[in-house]
Design an enzyme around this catalytic site. Structure first.
Site, mmCIF file in Angstrom:
data_model
loop_
_atom_site.group_PDB
_atom_site.id
_atom_site.type_symbol
_atom_site.label_atom_id
_atom_site.label_comp_id
_atom_site.label_asym_id
_atom_site.label_seq_id
_atom_site.Cartn_x
_atom_site.Cartn_y
_atom_site.Cartn_z
ATOM 1 N N GLY A 11 -3.991 -4.032 6.368
ATOM 2 C CA GLY A 11 -2.914 -3.678 7.298
ATOM 3 C C GLY A 11 -3.195 -2.353 7.967
ATOM 4 O O GLY A 11 -3.994 -1.544 7.475
ATOM 5 N N LYS A 21 -3.270 5.300 -2.764
ATOM 6 C CA LYS A 21 -4.322 6.061 -2.090
ATOM 7 C C LYS A 21 -4.772 7.176 -3.026
ATOM 8 O O LYS A 21 -3.931 7.852 -3.635
ATOM 9 C CB LYS A 21 -3.768 6.668 -0.797
ATOM 10 C CG LYS A 21 -3.307 5.630 0.222
ATOM 11 C CD LYS A 21 -4.479 4.962 0.919
ATOM 12 C CE LYS A 21 -4.016 4.047 2.042
ATOM 13 N NZ LYS A 21 -5.146 3.426 2.745
ATOM 14 N N LYS A 47 -1.200 -0.956 -4.333
ATOM 15 C CA LYS A 47 -2.390 -0.180 -3.953
ATOM 16 C C LYS A 47 -1.957 1.258 -3.768
ATOM 17 O O LYS A 47 -0.950 1.522 -3.115
ATOM 18 C CB LYS A 47 -2.958 -0.765 -2.657
ATOM 19 C CG LYS A 47 -3.874 0.141 -1.848
ATOM 20 C CD LYS A 47 -4.578 -0.680 -0.767
ATOM 21 C CE LYS A 47 -4.782 0.120 0.515
ATOM 22 N NZ LYS A 47 -5.399 -0.716 1.576
ATOM 23 N N ASP A 66 -7.346 2.972 -3.063
ATOM 24 C CA ASP A 66 -8.058 3.062 -1.784
ATOM 25 C C ASP A 66 -8.428 4.519 -1.529
ATOM 26 O O ASP A 66 -7.548 5.386 -1.485
ATOM 27 C CB ASP A 66 -7.148 2.535 -0.660
ATOM 28 C CG ASP A 66 -7.872 2.409 0.683
ATOM 29 O OD1 ASP A 66 -9.038 2.823 0.778
ATOM 30 O OD2 ASP A 66 -7.249 1.882 1.639
ATOM 31 N N GLU A 68 -11.185 0.509 -3.125
ATOM 32 C CA GLU A 68 -11.437 0.262 -1.707
ATOM 33 C C GLU A 68 -12.146 1.456 -1.074
ATOM 34 O O GLU A 68 -11.714 2.602 -1.244
ATOM 35 C CB GLU A 68 -10.080 -0.006 -1.028
ATOM 36 C CG GLU A 68 -10.178 -0.572 0.374
ATOM 37 C CD GLU A 68 -8.795 -0.932 0.932
ATOM 38 O OE1 GLU A 68 -7.854 -1.188 0.145
ATOM 39 O OE2 GLU A 68 -8.652 -0.930 2.163
ATOM 40 N N SER A 87 0.857 -1.179 0.000
ATOM 41 C CA SER A 87 0.000 0.000 0.000
ATOM 42 C C SER A 87 0.894 1.229 0.000
ATOM 43 O O SER A 87 1.725 1.388 0.888
ATOM 44 C CB SER A 87 -0.884 -0.037 1.252
ATOM 45 O OG SER A 87 -1.625 1.155 1.371
ATOM 46 N N ASP A 101 -13.688 -1.760 3.435
ATOM 47 C CA ASP A 101 -12.710 -1.807 4.526
ATOM 48 C C ASP A 101 -13.400 -1.243 5.780
ATOM 49 O O ASP A 101 -14.038 -1.992 6.533
ATOM 50 C CB ASP A 101 -11.472 -0.995 4.098
ATOM 51 C CG ASP A 101 -10.427 -0.835 5.198
ATOM 52 O OD1 ASP A 101 -10.635 -1.329 6.308
ATOM 53 O OD2 ASP A 101 -9.381 -0.180 4.952
ATOM 54 N N LYS A 151 -9.592 -6.857 8.470
ATOM 55 C CA LYS A 151 -8.554 -6.475 9.438
ATOM 56 C C LYS A 151 -9.044 -6.982 10.783
ATOM 57 O O LYS A 151 -10.119 -6.573 11.240
ATOM 58 C CB LYS A 151 -8.396 -4.954 9.501
ATOM 59 C CG LYS A 151 -7.855 -4.324 8.232
ATOM 60 C CD LYS A 151 -7.692 -2.810 8.376
ATOM 61 C CE LYS A 151 -7.212 -2.219 7.061
ATOM 62 N NZ LYS A 151 -7.233 -0.743 7.072
HETATM 63 O O1 OSB Z 1 -7.166 1.942 4.579
HETATM 64 O O2 OSB Z 1 -6.088 0.141 4.400
HETATM 65 C C1 OSB Z 1 -6.189 1.264 4.865
HETATM 66 C C2 OSB Z 1 -3.063 2.223 6.811
HETATM 67 C C3 OSB Z 1 -3.626 2.872 7.872
HETATM 68 C C4 OSB Z 1 -4.990 2.998 7.944
HETATM 69 C C5 OSB Z 1 -5.795 2.496 6.934
HETATM 70 C C6 OSB Z 1 -5.226 1.836 5.850
HETATM 71 C C7 OSB Z 1 -3.834 1.710 5.785
HETATM 72 C C8 OSB Z 1 -3.113 1.094 4.692
HETATM 73 C C9 OSB Z 1 -1.752 0.560 5.030
HETATM 74 O O3 OSB Z 1 -3.507 1.093 3.552
HETATM 75 C C10 OSB Z 1 -1.536 -0.876 4.830
HETATM 76 C C11 OSB Z 1 -0.323 -1.358 5.576
HETATM 77 O O4 OSB Z 1 -0.393 -1.576 6.787
HETATM 78 O O5 OSB Z 1 0.733 -1.534 4.959
HETATM 79 MG MG MG Z 2 -8.368 0.813 3.301
#
Ligand code: OSB
Ligand code: MG
Length: 374
Positions: A295, A168, A166, A193, A218, A140, A243, A267
């Site tokens: 994560g 953002k 992935k 995401d 996402e 990510s 999510d 998660k």
């Molecule tokens: O939306 O998946 C998410 C990290 C912090 C809070 C929300 C998200 C995320 C990530 C990181 O996308 C994924 C990772 O832990 O590597």
């Molecule tokens: Mg997410």
């Protein structure tokens, strides 16, 4: 097997660990990550470990590191300490008198799962019913200051073998961003995401994203929404992955019933622990909904729990469980988590399968408190 756990001592630590670079999403940015580590010691001297993933600011869910500590200290620990526990599934039942606070619950529940597996000298993955010997991993990538820096991160991730990328997105950094990525990397397995930053008013924009061949988008809409996502999914080719909205088995059921998504990100911390995560996994498997493991920028202990969970059969898509060196100069477990050819191999050691790097934990601890059973 008749097995009894009885927790006589718990230590909660607050750690502060600097990430190699800030992680930025549509809701905020983290670099000095502060989080909790919980050590639960059984009467026989074995210790189980859990990691609290709530951030300092309640931007992803309503919980924070401080509310987690408060809820653990004042409500959850008193329900558990000194009680006979035959199976970790009992823990979520015991916690059912406390509403939500899922990340606080998971901090303790995962430590008890680790202890339960260690007590039988089996890997946590095996205790959960997982069969895989390795799990597929993606990465990510947070919002970057420039496209050039984003390309560099993508290059590094592909070089390291991650199986999907992935990124953002947020309003103003969506179409142009995906367009730019697709020009450079036409075929890379890619997803986006949104962390809840759009509304149904953005339907036309979200439909434009269909042309980029994304594996999924996402959480485009509200963090608690299940209904509007169903409306959106019916008008979108790109599969929606939920999510934030999935905080329980009941949420997952509703999303499946309404057709709110085609994929689910599980998660364990968002749903209150490994037992609930496994129930959601099983429900999705029954309905042929693919899942993957999300994560929370965890350090090694939280990651180890996520990796063990990912060994369940219906985790068919690469998870957000990047290896230790992705975020950290030095992790709190040994060996560190490594990714080879896009996979993490599952440890055969008992419990979470990694030793605790006690000297690192000591150095990162900014606060700690010990609780004893009465
Ligand atoms: O939306 O998946 C998410 C990290 C912090 C809070 C929300 C998200 C995320 C990530 C990181 O996308 C994924 C990772 O832990 O590597
Ligand atoms: Mg997410």
């Amino acid at each position: 097997m008749s097995l009894k756990l009885n927790i006589e001592q718990v230590k909660i630590r607050q750690l502060k660990m600097r990430m190699k670079s800030p992680f930025k999403t549509s809701f905020g940015s983290v670099q000095d990550k502060q989080f909790l580590i919980l050590e639960a010691r059984d009467r026989d001297g074995l210790t189980g470990y859990g990691e609290g993933v709530a951030f300092e600011v309640p931007w992803y869910t309503e919980e924070t590191m401080k509310t987690s500590w408060h809820v653990l200290e004042d409500f959850l620990l008193p329900l558990i300490m000194g009680k006979e526990i035959h199976h970790p599934d009992m823990v979520s039942e015991i916690f059912s008198s406390i509403r939500r606070n899922n990340m606080a619950k998971a901090t303790l529940e995962t430590a008890i799962w680790d202890l339960y597996a260690k007590k039988q000298s089996i890997p946590l993955a095996t205790a959960l019913g997982g069969q895989k010997e390795k799990v597929a991993v993606g990465v990510s990538i947070g919002i970057q200051p420039t496209h050039r820096q984003l390309y560099q991160k993508i290059e590094d991730a592909l070089e390291a073998g991650y199986q999907r990328i992935k990124v953002k997105i947020k309003p103003g950094e969506d179409i142009a961003l995906l367009n730019a990525i697709r020009n450079e990397y036409p075929d890379v397995p890619l997803m986006a995401d949104a962390n809840s930053c759009y509304t149904l008013n953005d339907l036309a924009l979200l439909q434009e994203l269909d042309q980029y061949g994304l594996l999924m988008i996402e959480q485009p809409l509200g963090a608690n929404d299940i209904v509007q996502h169903a409306k959106l999914q019916s008008q979108l080719k790109t599969p929606i992955c939920l999510d934030e909205s999935i905080t329980s088995y009941e949420d997952a059921e509703a999303a499946i019933d309404l057709g709110s998504c085609k994929v689910m990100n599980i998660k364990y911390a968002r749903v209150g622990g490994l037992t609930e995560a496994k129930r959601i996994h099983d429900l999705c498997a029954k309905h042929e909904m693919e899942v993957w493991c999300g994560g929370m920028l965890e350090a090694g202990i939280g990651r180890a729990h996520a990796i063990a969970l990912s060994t369940l059969a219906n985790f068919t898509l690469p998870g957000d469980t990047a290896g230790s060196t992705h975020y950290w100069e030095e992790d709190i477990i040994t060996p560190e988590i490594t990714v080879e050819n896009g996979y993490i191999s599952i440890s055969k050691e008992p419990g979470i399968g990694y030793e605790i790097n006690h000297s690192a934990i000591e150095r990162y601890t900014v606060k700690e408190k010990v609780y004893r059973a009465k």
